[in-house]
Design a protein around this motif. Structure first.
Motif, PDB file in Angstrom:
ATOM      1  N   ARG A   1      35.430  33.098  33.559  1.00  0.00           N
ATOM      2  CA  ARG A   1      36.036  34.135  32.549  1.00  0.00           C
ATOM      3  C   ARG A   1      36.814  34.356  33.783  1.00  0.00           C
ATOM      4  NH1 ARG A   1      33.051  31.563  29.286  1.00  0.00           N
ATOM      5  NH2 ARG A   1      35.274  30.783  29.089  1.00  0.00           N
ATOM      6  N   ARG A   2      37.559  35.101  32.898  1.00  0.00           N
ATOM      7  CA  ARG A   2      38.885  35.901  33.217  1.00  0.00           C
ATOM      8  C   ARG A   2      38.594  37.055  34.140  1.00  0.00           C
ATOM      9  NH1 ARG A   2      42.781  37.078  29.567  1.00  0.00           N
ATOM     10  NH2 ARG A   2      44.256  36.224  31.039  1.00  0.00           N
ATOM     11  N   PHE A   3      39.295  38.083  34.110  1.00  0.00           N
ATOM     12  CA  PHE A   3      38.896  39.367  34.684  1.00  0.00           C
ATOM     13  C   PHE A   3      37.966  39.738  33.929  1.00  0.00           C
ATOM     14  CE2 PHE A   3      43.086  39.709  32.423  1.00  0.00           C
ATOM     15  CZ  PHE A   3      42.649  41.013  31.966  1.00  0.00           C
ATOM     16  N   ALA A   4      37.652  40.983  35.421  1.00  0.00           N
ATOM     17  CA  ALA A   4      36.443  41.914  34.272  1.00  0.00           C
ATOM     18  C   ALA A   4      36.937  42.639  32.816  1.00  0.00           C
ATOM     19  CB  ALA A   4      36.517  43.336  35.483  1.00  0.00           C
ATOM     20  N   GLY A   5      38.028  43.218  33.082  1.00  0.00           N
ATOM     21  CA  GLY A   5      38.133  43.503  31.787  1.00  0.00           C
ATOM     22  C   GLY A   5      39.058  43.083  30.658  1.00  0.00           C
ATOM     23  N   CYS A   6      38.964  41.736  30.671  1.00  0.00           N
ATOM     24  CA  CYS A   6      39.466  40.932  29.844  1.00  0.00           C
ATOM     25  C   CYS A   6      39.285  41.211  28.210  1.00  0.00           C
ATOM     26  CB  CYS A   6      39.609  39.452  30.155  1.00  0.00           C
ATOM     27  SG  CYS A   6      40.142  38.323  29.118  1.00  0.00           S
ATOM     28  N   PRO A   7      39.901  41.300  26.542  1.00  0.00           N
ATOM     29  CA  PRO A   7      39.224  41.712  25.861  1.00  0.00           C
ATOM     30  C   PRO A   7      38.825  40.678  25.291  1.00  0.00           C
ATOM     31  CG  PRO A   7      41.541  41.967  26.215  1.00  0.00           C
ATOM     32  CD  PRO A   7      41.460  42.350  27.656  1.00  0.00           C
ATOM     33  N   ILE A   8      39.108  39.802  25.467  1.00  0.00           N
ATOM     34  CA  ILE A   8      38.984  38.173  25.108  1.00  0.00           C
ATOM     35  C   ILE A   8      37.756  38.197  25.667  1.00  0.00           C
ATOM     36  CG2 ILE A   8      39.488  35.441  24.002  1.00  0.00           C
ATOM     37  CD1 ILE A   8      42.454  36.654  25.065  1.00  0.00           C
ATOM     38  N   CYS A   9      37.500  38.352  27.325  1.00  0.00           N
ATOM     39  CA  CYS A   9      35.889  37.430  27.115  1.00  0.00           C
ATOM     40  C   CYS A   9      35.419  38.405  27.332  1.00  0.00           C
ATOM     41  CB  CYS A   9      36.247  37.860  28.754  1.00  0.00           C
ATOM     42  SG  CYS A   9      37.812  36.514  29.838  1.00  0.00           S
ATOM     43  N   ASN A  10      35.137  39.699  26.853  1.00  0.00           N
ATOM     44  CA  ASN A  10      34.271  40.354  26.827  1.00  0.00           C
ATOM     45  C   ASN A  10      33.208  40.282  25.357  1.00  0.00           C
ATOM     46  OD1 ASN A  10      33.461  41.933  30.076  1.00  0.00           O
ATOM     47  ND2 ASN A  10      35.497  42.895  28.689  1.00  0.00           N
ATOM     48  N   VAL A  11      35.013  40.180  24.192  1.00  0.00           N
ATOM     49  CA  VAL A  11      34.455  40.165  23.006  1.00  0.00           C
ATOM     50  C   VAL A  11      33.466  39.007  23.144  1.00  0.00           C
ATOM     51  CG1 VAL A  11      35.028  39.460  20.836  1.00  0.00           C
ATOM     52  CG2 VAL A  11      36.613  40.662  22.111  1.00  0.00           C
ATOM     53  N   HIS A  12      33.507  37.494  23.297  1.00  0.00           N
ATOM     54  CA  HIS A  12      33.222  36.434  23.729  1.00  0.00           C
ATOM     55  C   HIS A  12      31.725  36.186  24.436  1.00  0.00           C
ATOM     56  CE1 HIS A  12      32.625  32.461  24.032  1.00  0.00           C
ATOM     57  NE2 HIS A  12      32.178  32.183  25.720  1.00  0.00           N
ATOM     58  N   LEU A  13      31.493  37.354  25.142  1.00  0.00           N
ATOM     59  CA  LEU A  13      30.155  37.271  25.920  1.00  0.00           C
ATOM     60  C   LEU A  13      29.333  38.424  24.882  1.00  0.00           C
ATOM     61  CD1 LEU A  13      30.740  38.126  29.810  1.00  0.00           C
ATOM     62  CD2 LEU A  13      30.362  35.694  28.931  1.00  0.00           C
ATOM     63  N   ARG A  14      30.174  39.180  24.440  1.00  0.00           N
ATOM     64  CA  ARG A  14      29.130  40.260  23.495  1.00  0.00           C
ATOM     65  C   ARG A  14      28.185  39.555  22.610  1.00  0.00           C
ATOM     66  NH1 ARG A  14      32.157  44.613  19.955  1.00  0.00           N
ATOM     67  NH2 ARG A  14      31.990  45.442  21.816  1.00  0.00           N
ATOM     68  N   SER A  15      29.443  37.539  21.259  1.00  0.00           N
ATOM     69  CA  SER A  15      28.687  37.014  21.357  1.00  0.00           C
ATOM     70  C   SER A  15      27.324  36.320  21.770  1.00  0.00           C
ATOM     71  CB  SER A  15      29.619  35.981  21.218  1.00  0.00           C
ATOM     72  OG  SER A  15      30.206  35.226  21.965  1.00  0.00           O
ATOM     73  N   VAL A  16      27.847  36.084  23.045  1.00  0.00           N
ATOM     74  CA  VAL A  16      26.840  35.082  23.643  1.00  0.00           C
ATOM     75  C   VAL A  16      25.317  36.043  24.121  1.00  0.00           C
ATOM     76  CG1 VAL A  16      26.142  34.442  26.316  1.00  0.00           C
ATOM     77  CG2 VAL A  16      28.208  34.000  24.862  1.00  0.00           C
ATOM     78  N   ALA A  17      25.889  37.451  24.663  1.00  0.00           N
ATOM     79  CA  ALA A  17      24.467  37.996  24.751  1.00  0.00           C
ATOM     80  C   ALA A  17      23.749  38.898  23.813  1.00  0.00           C
ATOM     81  CB  ALA A  17      25.038  39.858  24.937  1.00  0.00           C
ATOM     82  N   LEU A  18      24.670  38.556  22.146  1.00  0.00           N
ATOM     83  CA  LEU A  18      23.166  38.943  20.694  1.00  0.00           C
ATOM     84  C   LEU A  18      23.187  37.643  21.028  1.00  0.00           C
ATOM     85  CD1 LEU A  18      25.973  40.096  18.596  1.00  0.00           C
ATOM     86  CD2 LEU A  18      24.201  41.498  19.338  1.00  0.00           C
ATOM     87  N   ARG A  19      22.910  36.522  21.448  1.00  0.00           N
ATOM     88  CA  ARG A  19      22.647  35.432  21.070  1.00  0.00           C
ATOM     89  C   ARG A  19      21.411  34.808  22.065  1.00  0.00           C
ATOM     90  NH1 ARG A  19      25.305  31.103  17.275  1.00  0.00           N
ATOM     91  NH2 ARG A  19      23.231  30.190  17.317  1.00  0.00           N
TER      92      ARG A  19
END
Length: 201
Positions: A50-68
């Protein structure tokens, strides 16, 4: 006169990997203090850059991964997310993920896997509009509530970094890969599960 190398200076990016290519074994550190066997001798590894820690695009994507994540684990996949930020900057955003996360501010892993940077990272319409969505701001504010620094950080944060995905087999060979062409270009969970099923055929 000798000088001490700056650990935050990016190393030259190596050539991109190809499907079927073997990776060099390594054990990167998790932000919670453990180590991660790469490759994992018992499971496929989805190594996502992913990119940098606070990247909003990355964190939304990781939330979808975490849910599944339960579904991903049931498919025999170990999830590992890498960021070019420090542990200090990652913990407010990625500290509660149900899978491994790696801090790589010096971009050593990025260089080893041929993951680069480009001004095109932010020019694609999907990358340009994603941070404007409510879900992106929700992900960003979660990090702020957890103590994220609001003034930025010089330890690897880079808005033009590109994402990448690798599916690595227990024997250490790349089963599938994707080098992102913009900031929002990554595998969905459905794509990951399909690729894992194909890798076992």
């Amino acid at each position: 006169m000798t000088t001490t190398p700056d650990p935050t200076t990016p190393r030259p990016t190596a050539a991109r990997l190809s499907v079927g290519e073997a990776i060099a074994p390594r054990e990167p550190a998790d932000i919670r203090g453990g180590t991660i066997p790469l490759p994992d001798p018992e499971r496929l590894v989805h190594l996502q850059f992913r990119r940098f820690a606070g990247c909003p695009i990355c964190n939304v994507h990781l939330r979808s991964v975490a849910l599944r994540h339960d579904e991903i684990r049931a498919a025999g996949i170990r999830e590992v997310a890498v960021f070019h930020s420090s542990v200090r900057d990652m913990l407010p955003y990625q500290g509660d993920l149900p899978f491994d996360a790696v801090a790589d501010p010096g971009r050593e892993l990025y260089a080893a896997f041929g993951v680069g940077r480009s001004v095109r990272a932010l020019l694609h319409p999907k990358a340009f509009t994603s941070p404007l969505r409510p879900s992106s701001w929700s992900a960003y504010m979660k990090g702020v509530r957890n103590g994220a620094r609001l003034t930025g950080s010089p330890d690897g944060t880079d808005p033009i970094g590109l994402p990448a995905d690798f599916l690595i087999g227990p024997e250490g060979r790349v089963r599938a890969l994707r080098y992102g062409t913009h900031a929002a270009d990554q595998w969905s969970v459905n794509e990951l599960l399909a690729l894992a099923a194909e890798a076992r055929v």
